[in-house]
Each structure stands twice: as structure tokens, then as C-alpha cells.
Design a protein around this motif. Structure first.
Motif, PDB file in Angstrom:
ATOM      1  N   ALA B  53     -11.546   1.962   2.968  1.00 18.54           N
ATOM      2  CA  ALA B  53     -10.231   1.871   2.996  1.00 18.54           C
ATOM      3  C   ALA B  53      -9.845   0.645   3.617  1.00 18.54           C
ATOM      4  O   ALA B  53      -9.015   0.078   3.175  1.00 18.54           O
ATOM      5  N   LEU B  54     -10.412   0.430   4.833  1.00 19.12           N
ATOM      6  CA  LEU B  54     -10.167  -0.968   5.543  1.00 19.12           C
ATOM      7  C   LEU B  54     -10.394  -2.132   4.568  1.00 19.12           C
ATOM      8  O   LEU B  54      -9.735  -2.986   4.263  1.00 19.12           O
ATOM      9  N   ALA B  55     -11.406  -2.103   4.044  1.00 22.17           N
ATOM     10  CA  ALA B  55     -11.881  -3.220   2.743  1.00 22.17           C
ATOM     11  C   ALA B  55     -10.727  -3.559   1.928  1.00 22.17           C
ATOM     12  O   ALA B  55     -10.477  -4.363   1.333  1.00 22.17           O
ATOM     13  N   ALA B  56     -10.212  -2.253   1.448  1.00 20.73           N
ATOM     14  CA  ALA B  56      -9.175  -2.213   0.433  1.00 20.73           C
ATOM     15  C   ALA B  56      -7.985  -2.485   1.071  1.00 20.73           C
ATOM     16  O   ALA B  56      -6.907  -2.902   0.200  1.00 20.73           O
ATOM     17  N   GLY B  57      -7.746  -2.900   2.189  1.00 14.80           N
ATOM     18  CA  GLY B  57      -6.570  -3.128   3.069  1.00 14.80           C
ATOM     19  C   GLY B  57      -5.588  -1.959   2.923  1.00 14.80           C
ATOM     20  O   GLY B  57      -4.252  -2.495   2.731  1.00 14.80           O
ATOM     21  N   ILE B  58      -5.956  -0.676   2.687  1.00  5.13           N
ATOM     22  CA  ILE B  58      -4.873   0.447   2.550  1.00  5.13           C
ATOM     23  C   ILE B  58      -5.386   1.352   3.786  1.00  5.13           C
ATOM     24  O   ILE B  58      -4.667   2.587   3.893  1.00  5.13           O
ATOM     25  N   LEU B  59      -5.740   0.948   4.795  1.00  4.34           N
ATOM     26  CA  LEU B  59      -6.000   1.774   5.954  1.00  4.34           C
ATOM     27  C   LEU B  59      -4.806   2.405   6.708  1.00  4.34           C
ATOM     28  O   LEU B  59      -4.601   3.488   6.806  1.00  4.34           O
ATOM     29  N   GLU B  61      -1.929   2.729   5.371  1.00  6.03           N
ATOM     30  CA  GLU B  61      -1.293   3.683   4.452  1.00  6.03           C
ATOM     31  C   GLU B  61      -2.147   4.975   4.461  1.00  6.03           C
ATOM     32  O   GLU B  61      -1.791   6.157   4.143  1.00  6.03           O
ATOM     33  N   MET B  62      -3.578   5.171   4.535  1.00 11.20           N
ATOM     34  CA  MET B  62      -4.365   6.142   4.734  1.00 11.20           C
ATOM     35  C   MET B  62      -4.521   6.940   5.911  1.00 11.20           C
ATOM     36  O   MET B  62      -4.662   8.163   5.876  1.00 11.20           O
ATOM     37  N   TYR B  63      -3.805   6.318   7.028  1.00 16.10           N
ATOM     38  CA  TYR B  63      -3.868   6.869   8.035  1.00 16.10           C
ATOM     39  C   TYR B  63      -3.242   8.219   8.322  1.00 16.10           C
ATOM     40  O   TYR B  63      -3.980   9.102   8.851  1.00 16.10           O
ATOM     41  N   PRO B  64      -2.193   8.378   7.888  1.00 14.98           N
ATOM     42  CA  PRO B  64      -1.545   9.852   7.858  1.00 14.98           C
ATOM     43  C   PRO B  64      -2.206  10.852   7.028  1.00 14.98           C
ATOM     44  O   PRO B  64      -2.450  11.962   7.436  1.00 14.98           O
ATOM     45  N   VAL B  65      -2.734  10.323   6.270  1.00 15.28           N
ATOM     46  CA  VAL B  65      -3.688  11.332   5.030  1.00 15.28           C
ATOM     47  C   VAL B  65      -4.917  11.705   6.083  1.00 15.28           C
ATOM     48  O   VAL B  65      -5.268  13.055   6.114  1.00 15.28           O
ATOM     49  N   PHE B  66      -5.680  10.783   6.606  1.00 19.42           N
ATOM     50  CA  PHE B  66      -6.825  11.167   7.459  1.00 19.42           C
ATOM     51  C   PHE B  66      -6.373  11.950   8.821  1.00 19.42           C
ATOM     52  O   PHE B  66      -7.050  12.834   8.871  1.00 19.42           O
ATOM     53  N   LYS B  67      -5.107  11.676   9.157  1.00 13.43           N
ATOM     54  CA  LYS B  67      -4.805  12.441  10.581  1.00 13.43           C
ATOM     55  C   LYS B  67      -4.428  13.878  10.023  1.00 13.43           C
ATOM     56  O   LYS B  67      -5.040  14.951  10.818  1.00 13.43           O
ATOM     57  N   GLY B  68      -3.948  13.969   8.601  1.00 11.93           N
ATOM     58  CA  GLY B  68      -3.620  15.499   8.340  1.00 11.93           C
ATOM     59  C   GLY B  68      -5.003  16.050   8.131  1.00 11.93           C
ATOM     60  O   GLY B  68      -5.217  17.507   8.450  1.00 11.93           O
ATOM     61  N   VAL B 126      -8.385   7.841  -1.357  1.00 10.35           N
ATOM     62  CA  VAL B 126      -8.830   6.352  -1.168  1.00 10.35           C
ATOM     63  C   VAL B 126      -8.994   5.895  -2.856  1.00 10.35           C
ATOM     64  O   VAL B 126      -8.582   4.814  -3.236  1.00 10.35           O
ATOM     65  N   LEU B 127      -9.632   6.561  -3.475  1.00  7.14           N
ATOM     66  CA  LEU B 127      -9.879   6.601  -5.031  1.00  7.14           C
ATOM     67  C   LEU B 127      -8.350   6.226  -5.716  1.00  7.14           C
ATOM     68  O   LEU B 127      -8.196   5.379  -6.260  1.00  7.14           O
ATOM     69  N   MET B 128      -7.493   7.152  -5.396  1.00  5.38           N
ATOM     70  CA  MET B 128      -6.051   7.201  -6.183  1.00  5.38           C
ATOM     71  C   MET B 128      -5.550   5.630  -5.594  1.00  5.38           C
ATOM     72  O   MET B 128      -4.591   5.229  -6.234  1.00  5.38           O
ATOM     73  N   GLY B 129      -5.779   5.564  -4.303  1.00  4.57           N
ATOM     74  CA  GLY B 129      -5.047   4.529  -3.756  1.00  4.57           C
ATOM     75  C   GLY B 129      -5.461   3.279  -4.325  1.00  4.57           C
ATOM     76  O   GLY B 129      -4.505   2.324  -4.285  1.00  4.57           O
ATOM     77  N   THR B 130      -6.699   3.064  -4.561  1.00  7.81           N
ATOM     78  CA  THR B 130      -7.173   1.893  -5.144  1.00  7.81           C
ATOM     79  C   THR B 130      -7.364   1.663  -6.514  1.00  7.81           C
ATOM     80  O   THR B 130      -7.738   0.690  -7.210  1.00  7.81           O
ATOM     81  N   THR B 131      -7.027   2.811  -7.389  1.00  9.53           N
ATOM     82  CA  THR B 131      -6.996   2.705  -8.741  1.00  9.53           C
ATOM     83  C   THR B 131      -5.799   3.137  -9.404  1.00  9.53           C
ATOM     84  O   THR B 131      -5.147   4.248  -9.139  1.00  9.53           O
ATOM     85  N   GLN B 132      -5.401   2.360 -10.212  1.00  5.18           N
ATOM     86  CA  GLN B 132      -4.109   2.767 -11.067  1.00  5.18           C
ATOM     87  C   GLN B 132      -4.444   3.781 -12.045  1.00  5.18           C
ATOM     88  O   GLN B 132      -5.292   3.936 -12.775  1.00  5.18           O
ATOM     89  N   ILE B 133      -3.566   4.744 -12.184  1.00  2.00           N
ATOM     90  CA  ILE B 133      -3.798   6.161 -13.206  1.00  2.00           C
ATOM     91  C   ILE B 133      -4.130   5.615 -14.459  1.00  2.00           C
ATOM     92  O   ILE B 133      -5.070   6.337 -14.986  1.00  2.00           O
ATOM     93  N   LYS B 134      -3.604   4.770 -14.985  1.00  2.00           N
ATOM     94  CA  LYS B 134      -3.753   4.279 -16.531  1.00  2.00           C
ATOM     95  C   LYS B 134      -5.219   3.903 -16.596  1.00  2.00           C
ATOM     96  O   LYS B 134      -5.841   4.128 -17.413  1.00  2.00           O
ATOM     97  N   ASP B 135      -5.824   3.127 -15.513  1.00  2.00           N
ATOM     98  CA  ASP B 135      -7.219   2.796 -15.728  1.00  2.00           C
ATOM     99  C   ASP B 135      -7.918   3.658 -15.382  1.00  2.00           C
ATOM    100  O   ASP B 135      -9.069   3.980 -16.300  1.00  2.00           O
TER     101      ASP B 135
END
Lengths: 293, 262
Positions: B53-59, B61-68, B126-135
Motif C-alpha cells: 500500500a505504501l509503495a502504491a502511495g495509497i497508505l 486512504e487505506m489507513y481507516p480500512v486497516f484501522k477498522g 489494496v487490490l481494489m484501490g490499485t486496480t480499475q474495475i474495468k481492467d
């Protein structure tokens, strides 16, 4: 009629078309017959339940392929009988835009929405890309290409739906009350787009619309329907000459045309009845100039 | 829902990877988490997800998800821990009574369960955050041979979530403007008060679905073979990442069976 035109035949030919929805004895469409030549701009109007939408569904093949019911008569699109032609094949000839822009948009991004039909018809990706750009350009919404479809306004959604239909390069475009959820400016914008497609790209346009005043302004021919029948098939000016045609089916004649009609009856309006405020202004100016006003 | 499955646009190496690679990564993590029961190893797996997640630069945005997820895992452990009686007693909640006894085996077991749950659940956002649904859909249909209508259904259901939320708002407004009460204290009455909302929503949904089907039909849905506008290529980087992941995965499993990693 020239030999070439004869060979091509009319864009749409409807013969004695009758349709009943299942479980209903009432004829939604009652022995309809008419033809539309390529390049016409036809407006269909009439009260609710007159069969306008059902007629459009017959023209794009949803009836009889998708909607059950009793179907008699024949509908030919570009010479192909809709009864023997699948909806998908018809999709290459006929583009459809529906009333509810929300329900006809299937993709989360505008670009994908336009691509949807093209992908279904197995168009090569490079051409899809090109056609998306073309159709967005044509409708004048190129800037929306990468926007999310859920964030668009009603007018933008409706134009995206038109672009998605146009991208399949149909010869005929059917629209079922495309402006029902739009404000007056949005309505005008959609009709301007339709006019341009009709004039510059020779697209046959059939539009169902309750707003008679806008149809009178843009359509070259008006069909007025009631109880599944066509009660009038004439150019807009002729319809304005006989306002009782509209009032008898429960529609209000456009105010500008109505005013000119009443003035003309008293000899106060010269020439043909006006379709727009601009026409009326010109007509009245001429008349008053003659009288020295 | 929206947080868990939202695509977060960034221009990172992780985003550019093929969806297939990322699916493989997610699947590998799930498989590995089932092999191990040492909370430390599982924590290591979770740390690897955080690193991705850090490498993808979305940490952020992911923080609340991980916290939950951590919170849910914490609750899970709390509910389980007092019911495991094997092992040495570490401490009791109320000393001298035996109520709330926590054993070493119980603690380890529960920690492992919680950590495993987090690992399995955390790779998905993390998968959904870095991948467009159409792809993702293209890969599911083309590579994994999932029938297109099913993949299409999945995308469209996501597309319609906001539409139905709006619809629901309108229905609530319409019903409460006619004195329909939603804030009932009585549980049964509260449940029953949902019906006047659910029924109109269902009716409009069915109507919308029918209109959508007609619109799809007029655009050639389901004719046969179709093309895709964008196809994410499986590049050399993907091959390298995949073989790297496979090597690490196999190594870990081998070490596990040798008794080094538990």
C-alpha cells in the motif's frame, strides 16, 4: 422517385402494425401504417398512453423480440423486417435513446459507456477509441470523456446516452422523450444536437416528445397519435393551421403559432404561420410596416 | 462499501501491474495465511500488505480500512479468548475466581486467528484501490474465463449503488412527508416501518432493471464474441513479480514444513 431511391426504399416502413400487451385486450397500436424516408426529422406527439413509446419499441425490435404480446403487421427498417432481424443486428441500423437517462447508463465512466455497444459488436479496440472521440466531439461533450457517469447532471447524462447511440453509427436515431428530465436550456441543447446530426450527417431522427412547441420548431414532420392510431401526419405549419387537431387529443398548440393563427384569421398576420418567436417577430414586423406602424 | 472497493488513481508501479499479478498476490496471501499459526509470521504478512500500500502511495486512504480491520480483529479476540481453557494460565480478569481466565495457548491461538483474518481481508481493498474495475473485469473474462454476463453484473451493481441511494433518499422523504415514522423505539415496529421504504425501492429497482435491459439490448449486449477497449498487458515486470512471489511463497511453505516457520 428516382431508380436509386426506389431501390434503397424508405428508411422505415410500417404496415398495418397492431400490438397488444399481454393480458390486455386494448390495442396499444392499432393498424398503424406510415413510411419515413432517409434524412427526415419526425416528431411524434400525443397524450399519455397514445402508444408513442410502444411504437418506438417496435422500430428498434424490442417488440417483438424482447416484449411479449400480440404482434400483427410488418415493420421494415432499411428494408429488413424486424421480425426476422435480431435486436443486435438492428442495433447497427437503429440507435435508441430512452426517457430515463439514469437507467440506460450501464458503465461507471463515460468512455466505457460509449464503448459498451461497440465492444458488444466486436469492433476492434483502435476503432472503438476513434469512434468514442468522434461521437463525443459530435455531441459536444469531449470534456466529459473520463468523468464518472454518476456525477453528471441530467442533461449531460442524456447527451452521453445520445453519444453512446451515435457511436454505433446508426442510420436512424430513435428518442423517447429525451428531454423529460431537462430544463428548457438543456432541452434546446439536445434538440440543437439532433438538428445538427440530422442536417450535417443525414441521420434520420424520430423523436417522441410531449413539448409540442419544441417539436414544431425542429421537426420537419409531425405525427400526432391517439389511442394507438395516427390522427395526423403533416408538416408543423399545417398542424398549426388546424389547432383543433392538437386540442382534440388533449395537447395545447404552441403559444406563438396559436397567436399568429388567431391574428391570421382576422387578416392581421401575413404568409405562413411562424414556428419560432423569431419567425413571428419577422412576420409581425412586416405586417405592421405595411400598415405604417 | 465505497471505501473498501474504491479505485484510488495514482501513478505507481503497483497501479501499472497487470490485474492478474495483483489477483495472484491477493490469492497468495490468503493461501499463506492459512499455513501459518505463529502470530509473528502473520504479522509479517500483514506488514507486507502495508508495504505494498505504501509503495502504491495509497497508505493514507487505506489507513481507516486497516484501522477498522484491527478493531474488528480486536473484538474477535476479546470474544474468543476467555473460552479457551487449555494451556498455562497467564492471568485472570478477576483474580482468585477463575472468571476471565486467559491461557498462553488461548492468547496465541486467538492472536493467530485475528491476524489471519486481517491478512485475508486487508489485501482486497489494496487490490481494489490499485486496480480499475474495468481492467479487473477484462482479466476475469479473458484470462480466468468467467462468463462476461457475470463480470458485467458485478460492475453494473457497483455502478448502481449511488443511484439506489438517491432513490432511497427520495422514498424516505416522500414517506416521511406523509407522516411515516422511522424513529420507532420498539424493535418490531422499527422493523415493520422499513416495509413502506423497501417495497417502493424494490418496485423502482425492477423497473430500472427492465429499462436497462432494453437499453442494453438495443446496443447489442450478448451477441457473441466481444472486444475490449482497454486491455492491460501482462508485461515482463508482471512475469518477474509473479515468479518472485511464487518463489517466496514456495520458500515459506517449505520452511513451514521443515518446522522453521510456524
Amino acid at each position: 422517385m428516382t431508380a436509386e431511391a426506389d431501390c434503397a426504399g424508405p428508411a422505415i416502413s410500417v404496415e398495418k402494425l397492431t400490438f397488444c400487451y399481454p393480458g390486455s385486450e386494448l390495442k396499444a397500436l392499432d393498424e398503424l401504417s406510415f413510411q419515413v424516408s432517409a434524412g427526415e426529422f419526425v416528431g411524434i406527439t400525443g397524450p399519455t398512453g397514445a402508444g408513442k413509446s410502444s411504437l418506438l419499441l417496435c422500430l428498434n425490435g424490442i417488440i417483438p423480440h424482447f416484449q411479449d404480446g400480440k404482434f400483427h403487421g410488418a415493420v421494415k427498417i432499411d428494408g429488413c423486417d424486424t421480425f426476422d432481424t435480431s435486436c443486435a443486428e438492428l442495433a447497427r441500423k437503429v440507435g435508441s435513446v430512452f426517457q430515463d437517462p439514469e437507467a440506460q447508463i450501464v458503465a461507471p465512466v463515460v468512455e466505457e459507456e460509449i464503448a459498451f455497444g461497440l465492444e458488444n459488436l466486436a469492433i476492434p479496440p483502435r476503432e472503438i477509441d476513434q469512434r468514442i472521440a468522434e461521437s463525443l466531439e459530435l455531441i459536444g461533450i469531449s470534456s466529459l470523456r473520463h468523468r464518472s457517469t454518476t456525477q453528471l447532471s441530467g442533461g449531460q447524462k442524456q447527451r452521453v446516452a445520445i453519444a453512446a447511440a451515435i457511436a454505433l453509427k446508426p442510420k436512424i436515431l430513435l428518442l423517447d422523450e429525451p428531454t423529460s428530465e431537462l430544463d428548457p436550456i438543456g432541452t434546446m441543447e439536445v434538440f440543437e444536437v439532433l438538428r445538427r446530426l440530422n442536417r450535417e450527417h443525414h441521420l434520420t431522427v424520430i423523436v417522441v416528445e410531449q413539448k409540442v412547441n419544441i417539436l414544431v420548431e425542429y421537426a420537419g414532420r409531425l405525427l400526432i397519435m391517439k389511442n394507438g392510431r395516427i390522427v395526423c401526419d403533416a408538416p408543423p405549419r399545417e398542424v398549426l393551421e388546424r389547432p383543433e387537431l392538437l386540442t382534440s387529443v388533449g395537447l395545447r398548440p404552441p403559444p406563438v403559432g396559436d397567436l399568429a393563427f388567431k391574428l391570421k384569421q382576422r387578416g392581421l398576420y401575413p404568409g405562413a404561420l411562424p414556428l419560432t418567436v423569431g419567425d413571428a417577430y419577422q412576420g409581425l414586423s412586416e405586417c405592421w410596416a405595411d400598415k405604417g406602424i | 462499501m465505497s471505501v473498501v472497493a474504491n479505485y484510488i488513481p495514482r501513478d505507481s508501479a503497483v497501479h501499472r501491474l497487470s490485474p492478474l499479478t495483483k489477483l495472484g498476490w491477493s490469492f497468495l496471501l490468503m493461501t499463506l495465511s492459512c499455513f501459518f499459526r505463529d502470530p509473528l509470521v502473520l504479522a509479517g504478512l500483514f506488514a507486507s500488505i502495508v508495504l505494498v500500500a505504501l509503495a502504491a502511495g495509497i497508505l493514507k486512504e487505506m489507513y481507516p480500512v486497516f484501522k477498522g480491520l484491527l478493531f474488528i480483529a480486536g473484538l474477535f479476540i476479546l470474544f474468543q479468548i476467555f473460552f479457551i481453557s487449555e494451556g498455562k494460565t497467564l492471568f485472570t480478569l478477576i483474580p482468585g475466581t477463575g472468571i476471565g481466565r486467559v491461557t498462553d495457548l488461548g492468547l496465541l491461538g486467538c492472536l493467530a486467528m485475528g491476524a489471519r483474518m486481517i491478512v485475508i481481508a486487508a489485501s482486497f481493498p489494496v487490490l481494489m484501490g490499485t486496480t480499475q474495475i474495468k481492467d479487473l473485469v477484462v482479466v476475469l473474462v479473458e484470462k480466468l474465463k468467467i462468463p462476461y454476463p457475470y463480470a458485467f453484473m458485478f460492475v453494473t451493481s457497483l455502478r448502481f449503488v449511488p443511484t439506489f441511494m438517491q432513490e432511497m433518499d427520495q422514498i424516505i422523504q416522500a414517506q416521511s412527508s406523509r407522516a411515516h415514522r422511522l424513529d420507532n423505539k420498539n424493535f418490531i415496529k422499527k422493523f415493520l416501518s422499513i416495509c413502506p421504504l423497501a417495497i417502493p425501492l424494490m418496485v423502482t429497482s425492477v423497473k430500472k432493471a427492465e429499462r436497462m435491459a432494453i437499453s442494453m439490448e438495443t446496443r447489442g449486449f450478448g451477441v457473441g464474441k466481444r472486444t475490449n477497449l482497454h486491455v492491460k498487458q501482462f508485461r515482463a515486470v508482471d512475469a518477474a513479480v509473479c515468479s518472485g512471489m511464487a518463489a517466496i511463497g514456495i520458500a515459506m511453505v517449505v520452511l513451514h514444513f521443515r518446522g522453521i516457520l510456524l
